[in-house]
Enzyme design. Structure first.
Site, PDB file in Angstrom:
ATOM      1  N   ASP A  64       0.849  -1.192   0.000  1.00 27.63           N
ATOM      2  CA  ASP A  64       0.000   0.000   0.000  1.00 27.63           C
ATOM      3  C   ASP A  64       0.889   1.247   0.000  1.00 27.63           C
ATOM      4  OD1 ASP A  64       0.929  -0.241   2.594  1.00 27.63           O
ATOM      5  OD2 ASP A  64      -0.991   0.278   3.536  1.00 27.63           O
ATOM      6  N   SER A  65       2.218   1.043   0.076  1.00 30.51           N
ATOM      7  CA  SER A  65       3.163   2.138  -0.168  1.00 30.51           C
ATOM      8  C   SER A  65       3.034   2.644  -1.605  1.00 30.51           C
ATOM      9  CB  SER A  65       4.597   1.688   0.138  1.00 30.51           C
ATOM     10  OG  SER A  65       4.904   0.474  -0.532  1.00 30.51           O
ATOM     11  N   GLU A 201       9.148  -4.005  11.121  1.00 34.27           N
ATOM     12  CA  GLU A 201       9.525  -2.704  10.543  1.00 34.27           C
ATOM     13  C   GLU A 201      10.008  -1.750  11.628  1.00 34.27           C
ATOM     14  OE1 GLU A 201       7.003  -1.019   7.542  1.00 34.27           O
ATOM     15  OE2 GLU A 201       8.064   0.889   7.593  1.00 34.27           O
TER      16      GLU A 201
HETATM   17  N1  LIG Z   1       9.549   0.580   4.864  1.00 39.10           N
HETATM   18  C1  LIG Z   1       9.126   1.827   4.728  1.00 39.10           C
HETATM   19  N2  LIG Z   1       8.130   2.253   5.539  1.00 39.10           N
HETATM   20  C2  LIG Z   1       7.681   3.499   5.458  1.00 39.10           C
HETATM   21  O1  LIG Z   1       6.759   3.861   6.221  1.00 39.10           O
HETATM   22  C3  LIG Z   1       8.246   4.367   4.490  1.00 39.10           C
HETATM   23  C4  LIG Z   1       9.269   3.879   3.667  1.00 39.10           C
HETATM   24  N3  LIG Z   1       9.711   2.619   3.822  1.00 39.10           N
HETATM   25  N4  LIG Z   1       9.824   4.678   2.718  1.00 39.10           N
HETATM   26  C5  LIG Z   1       9.176   5.879   2.288  1.00 39.10           C
HETATM   27  C6  LIG Z   1       8.401   6.581   3.343  1.00 39.10           C
HETATM   28  C7  LIG Z   1       9.312   7.505   4.146  1.00 39.10           C
HETATM   29  N5  LIG Z   1       9.096   7.110   5.511  1.00 39.10           N
HETATM   30  C8  LIG Z   1      10.033   7.311   6.514  1.00 39.10           C
HETATM   31  C9  LIG Z   1      10.118   6.501   7.620  1.00 39.10           C
HETATM   32  C10 LIG Z   1      11.116   6.713   8.590  1.00 39.10           C
HETATM   33  C11 LIG Z   1      11.990   7.755   8.452  1.00 39.10           C
HETATM   34  C12 LIG Z   1      13.076   8.044   9.429  1.00 39.10           C
HETATM   35  O2  LIG Z   1      14.051   8.626   9.058  1.00 39.10           O
HETATM   36  N6  LIG Z   1      12.968   7.648  10.688  1.00 39.10           N
HETATM   37  C13 LIG Z   1      14.019   7.851  11.698  1.00 39.10           C
HETATM   38  C14 LIG Z   1      13.758   7.020  12.926  1.00 39.10           C
HETATM   39  C15 LIG Z   1      13.266   7.838  14.077  1.00 39.10           C
HETATM   40  C16 LIG Z   1      13.412   7.127  15.397  1.00 39.10           C
HETATM   41  O3  LIG Z   1      14.550   7.061  15.871  1.00 39.10           O
HETATM   42  O4  LIG Z   1      12.419   6.599  15.937  1.00 39.10           O
HETATM   43  C17 LIG Z   1      15.388   7.428  11.181  1.00 39.10           C
HETATM   44  O5  LIG Z   1      16.381   7.971  11.666  1.00 39.10           O
HETATM   45  O6  LIG Z   1      15.464   6.508  10.328  1.00 39.10           O
HETATM   46  C18 LIG Z   1      11.886   8.585   7.357  1.00 39.10           C
HETATM   47  C19 LIG Z   1      10.911   8.355   6.392  1.00 39.10           C
HETATM   48  C20 LIG Z   1       7.868   6.438   5.589  1.00 39.10           C
HETATM   49  N7  LIG Z   1       7.787   5.695   4.355  1.00 39.10           N
HETATM   50  C1  LIG Z   2       7.206  -1.438   3.786  1.00 38.64           C
HETATM   51  C2  LIG Z   2       6.351  -2.629   3.570  1.00 38.64           C
HETATM   52  C3  LIG Z   2       6.444  -3.578   4.713  1.00 38.64           C
HETATM   53  C4  LIG Z   2       4.907  -2.260   3.276  1.00 38.64           C
HETATM   54  O1  LIG Z   2       4.004  -2.581   3.989  1.00 38.64           O
HETATM   55  C5  LIG Z   2       4.616  -1.493   2.050  1.00 38.64           C
HETATM   56  O2  LIG Z   2       5.508  -1.257   1.213  1.00 38.64           O
HETATM   57  O3  LIG Z   2       3.445  -1.128   1.880  1.00 38.64           O
HETATM   58 MG   LIG Z   3       2.194  -1.628   3.530  1.00 31.43          MG
END
Ligand SMILES: Nc1nc(=O)c2c([nH]1)NC[C@@H]1CN(c3ccc(C(=O)N[C@@H](CCC(=O)O)C(=O)O)cc3)CN21
Ligand SMILES: CC(C)C(=O)C(=O)O
Ligand SMILES: [Mg+2]
Length: 283
Positions: A64-65, A201
């Site tokens: 769903d991404s 995740e």
């Molecule tokens: N696997 C996945 N799940 C997601 O929800 C997701 C992706 N990929 N890729 C694209 C976008 C961008 N997203 C994200 C998710 C996490 C961070 C991030 O940088 N998080 C912090 C962690 C914070 C903490 O310490 O709790 C990091 O430093 O990685 C950035 C973008 C959400 N989306």
């Molecule tokens: C990041 C993975 C686990 C996902 O659920 C997605 O791509 O939707």
């Molecule tokens: Mg998903």
């Protein structure tokens, strides 16, 4: 590599998965038992699915991404079953070997096991996917059980679950400190409910290691470190195509944003200079 102990053909040094005609749920279990890590990528279309399948990626998740990567939403929350069905069908039709997992979107399983089963049946009937995935540990256990009882394999997804990002208060690592016990309880709940694998995740690597050791079913890391049975990444992050924030847990294996941007600029410059099309491109 030592030549002293010839490896029986049933246990190749890399992974017995590589030689498979088609990946099935039991092969993920076998990979865990062999200690041979398997790989997954998301895919939302026929062409990337063909490329990843031919490269030997073991499973493709039609996530769903797609909300962020195809449909132009900021989150996965607006994504519907009807959005994902044609994308999932395209991916399932394109692969020969890879195992295809259909991601169940927000609002398609939360009200209970029957809603979840109805959604899973739609994906299996209308797309050709081999399994479904849904988010949540203990809170989704009854849903998982009902779907599995109908003969549909379920991939569970715990830790950071993007469909509940507002409830979780942002993109935050889950299972840190005392919350590790909660994560373990979720992991055991999905295993007991019959999931064939579980995505972890954004979980600390040491916690994911413990989950992997305690569970019989394979674990899959997306931002959960190296000690799981498999790895998964969102393909647009992995290929350097994402324009937004790229999570820290991603390794970029290509720079498609630059490649496509350069190609677009070169095309425009050629057209403006009269360098394209030429006689060789004309009839
Ligand atoms: N696997 C996945 N799940 C997601 O929800 C997701 C992706 N990929 N890729 C694209 C976008 C961008 N997203 C994200 C998710 C996490 C961070 C991030 O940088 N998080 C912090 C962690 C914070 C903490 O310490 O709790 C990091 O430093 O990685 C950035 C973008 C959400 N989306
Ligand atoms: C990041 C993975 C686990 C996902 O659920 C997605 O791509 O939707
Ligand atoms: Mg998903």
């Amino acid at each position: 590599m030592s030549e002293q102990s010839p490896v029986p053909s049933v246990h190749p040094t890399t992974s017995s998965m590589q030689a498979l005609k088609r990946v099935r749920t039991r092969h993920f279990q076998a990979a865990k038992e062999e200690g041979a890590p398997f790989t997954g990528l998301t895919s939302y279309d026929m062409l990337t699915a063909q490329i990843f399948d031919e490269a030997g990626i073991d499973f493709l998740l039609v996530g769903d991404s797609a909300g962020n990567n195809v449909l132009g939403y900021d989150t996965t929350l607006p994504v519907t079953i009807d959005d994902l069905i044609p994308l999932t069908r395209a991916v399932a039709k394109a692969v020969k070997r890879a195992f295809v997992v259909a991601d169940m979107p927000f609002g398609s399983y939360e009200t209970g096991p029957l809603e979840a089963l109805h959604t899973a049946v739609r994906f299996m009937k209308e797309t050709g996917a081999h399994a479904v995935k849904l988010e949540g540990g203990r809170r989704s256990a009854e849903q998982i059980r009902r779907i599995v009882d109908a003969g549909i394999p379920v991939m569970a997804h715990i830790g950071f679950t993007p469909q509940s990002e507002h409830g979780l208060g942002g993109h935050l690592v889950q299972g840190r400190g005392e919350a590790a016990d909660e994560l373990l309880a979720d992991a055991h709940a999905v295993e007991e409910a019959g999931a064939f694998a579980v995505v972890l995740e954004m979980v600390p690597a040491e916690v994911a290691k413990r989950v992997t050791a305690e569970l019989r079913i394979p674990t899959i890391s997306v931002g959960a470190g190296p000690h799981t049975d498999g790895q998964l990444l969102v393909w647009t992050d992995w290929a350097g195509l994402t324009t937004g924030r790229v999570p820290r847990f991603v390794k970029q294996y290509a720079d498609l944003k630059t490649i496509l941007g350069d190609a677009a600029r070169a095309y425009k410059a050629d057209v403006q200079a009269g360098a394209f099309p030429t006689d060789e491109h004309s009839f």
